[in-house]
Design an enzyme around this catalytic site. Structure first.
Site, mmCIF file in Angstrom:
data_model
loop_
_atom_site.group_PDB
_atom_site.id
_atom_site.type_symbol
_atom_site.label_atom_id
_atom_site.label_comp_id
_atom_site.label_asym_id
_atom_site.label_seq_id
_atom_site.Cartn_x
_atom_site.Cartn_y
_atom_site.Cartn_z
ATOM 1 N N CYS A 29 0.868 -1.182 0.000
ATOM 2 C CA CYS A 29 0.000 0.000 0.000
ATOM 3 C C CYS A 29 0.901 1.227 0.000
ATOM 4 C CB CYS A 29 -0.887 -0.026 1.245
ATOM 5 S SG CYS A 29 -1.922 1.439 1.412
ATOM 6 N N CYS A 86 -5.094 6.018 -4.445
ATOM 7 C CA CYS A 86 -4.394 4.737 -4.320
ATOM 8 C C CYS A 86 -2.950 4.977 -4.753
ATOM 9 C CB CYS A 86 -5.050 3.674 -5.194
ATOM 10 S SG CYS A 86 -4.245 2.068 -5.083
#
Ligand SMILES: N[C@@H](CCC[C@H](N)C(=O)O)C(=O)O
Length: 260
Positions: free
Chosen positions: A74, A199
């Site tokens: 992430c 993201c």
């Protein structure tokens, strides 16, 4: 048991941060993590991130999507974890930490902007209608004419659950060019199973995909995401992308505690 946590967000991608250096947290309790990430019955977040000790580096990052399952890298979370580690006195302004895809270097500048080195990208699948690549997480990247009216959730889910990506699936990024080194993207995230406001691995994938497609010749790309602005910088030689950095803010939101 009382769980103490901190909420962070990186351009609107938000995370529950837990200092798990004593390894108290029930890491295998998928239902608990899903509940903690629930925006109505829990704290609410796109993901949960554990800070743990590591023998090879300053700390270890363990990332869970809001569905409660441990997942791949992430990027926004890595930047937020760097800020969290600094706030906890684990690091100062530079760090090397260990994540599911290996070691990451990061630094915090005088304005609190965090630059996170991402993995090299040596394999890019250029298809007629899309690009697929892995920047620590798998990403499908496709161009659209008008992002403002685009049905990201349904169109994203259709690609994520298509035969293209099997059981594992993929994140899906929809991209609109805004200028020579400037793109807007909206992302459907695997494991959140919805559009997120940002993201980081997706922004990284989009920047590299746009360069690989010849949509830009720049090596520093500005990306407008729903929750703010990110920048991706890289070097490229013979189609191999290295020294890749994801750059942007990581913001503390609040301290909290909850019975688990
Ligand atoms: N939001 C993250 C990506 C998190 C992992 C992704 N949902 C996946 O499961 O592949 C980021 O900022 O990169």
């Amino acid at each position: 048991m009382l769980l103490k946590f901190q909420k962070y967000q990186g351009t609107g991608n938000d995370f529950i941060m837990v200092d798990n250096r004593t390894l108290f947290f029930p890491k295998n309790d998928t239902k608990l993590i899903e509940h903690l990430c629930d925006r109505r019955f829990g704290i609410g977040a796109d993901g949960l991130i554990l800070l743990e000790n590591d023998t090879l580096s300053d700390f270890k990052m363990v990332y869970y999507n809001s569905d409660g399952n441990e997942s791949s890298m992430c990027g926004n979370g890595g930047r937020c974890l760097t800020a969290f580690a600094k706030s906890q006195g684990v690091i100062e302004n530079k760090t090397t930490f260990n994540a599911v895809d290996g070691l990451h270097h990061a630094h915090v500048d005088s304005n609190g902007i965090i630059s996170l080195q991402m993995i090299d990208v040596n394999t890019i699948s250029l298809q007629p209608e899309y690009v697929f690549l892995n920047t620590g997480s798998p990403h499908h990247v496709t161009l659209v004419d008008d992002l403002s009216s685009f049905d990201v959730k349904n169109q994203g889910a259709a690609i994520r659950y298509s035969d293209l990506y099997g059981k594992a699936g993929s994140n899906v990024n929809f991209v609109q060019p805004l200028g020579e080194n400037h793109f807007r993207l909206r992302t459907y995230e695997r494991g959140v199973e919805d559009e997120t406001l940002s993201c980081g691995t997706g922004a990284t994938a989009t920047a590299i995909a746009m360069h690989a497609l010849g949509k830009t010749t720049a090596h520093v790309i500005d990306l407008d995401v729903e929750g703010g602005k990110l920048q991706v910088a890289f070097e490229v030689n013979d189609g191999k992308y290295s020294n890749v950095h994801l750059i942007g803010p990581a913001t503390f939101v609040f301290n909290g505690e909850i019975e688990i």
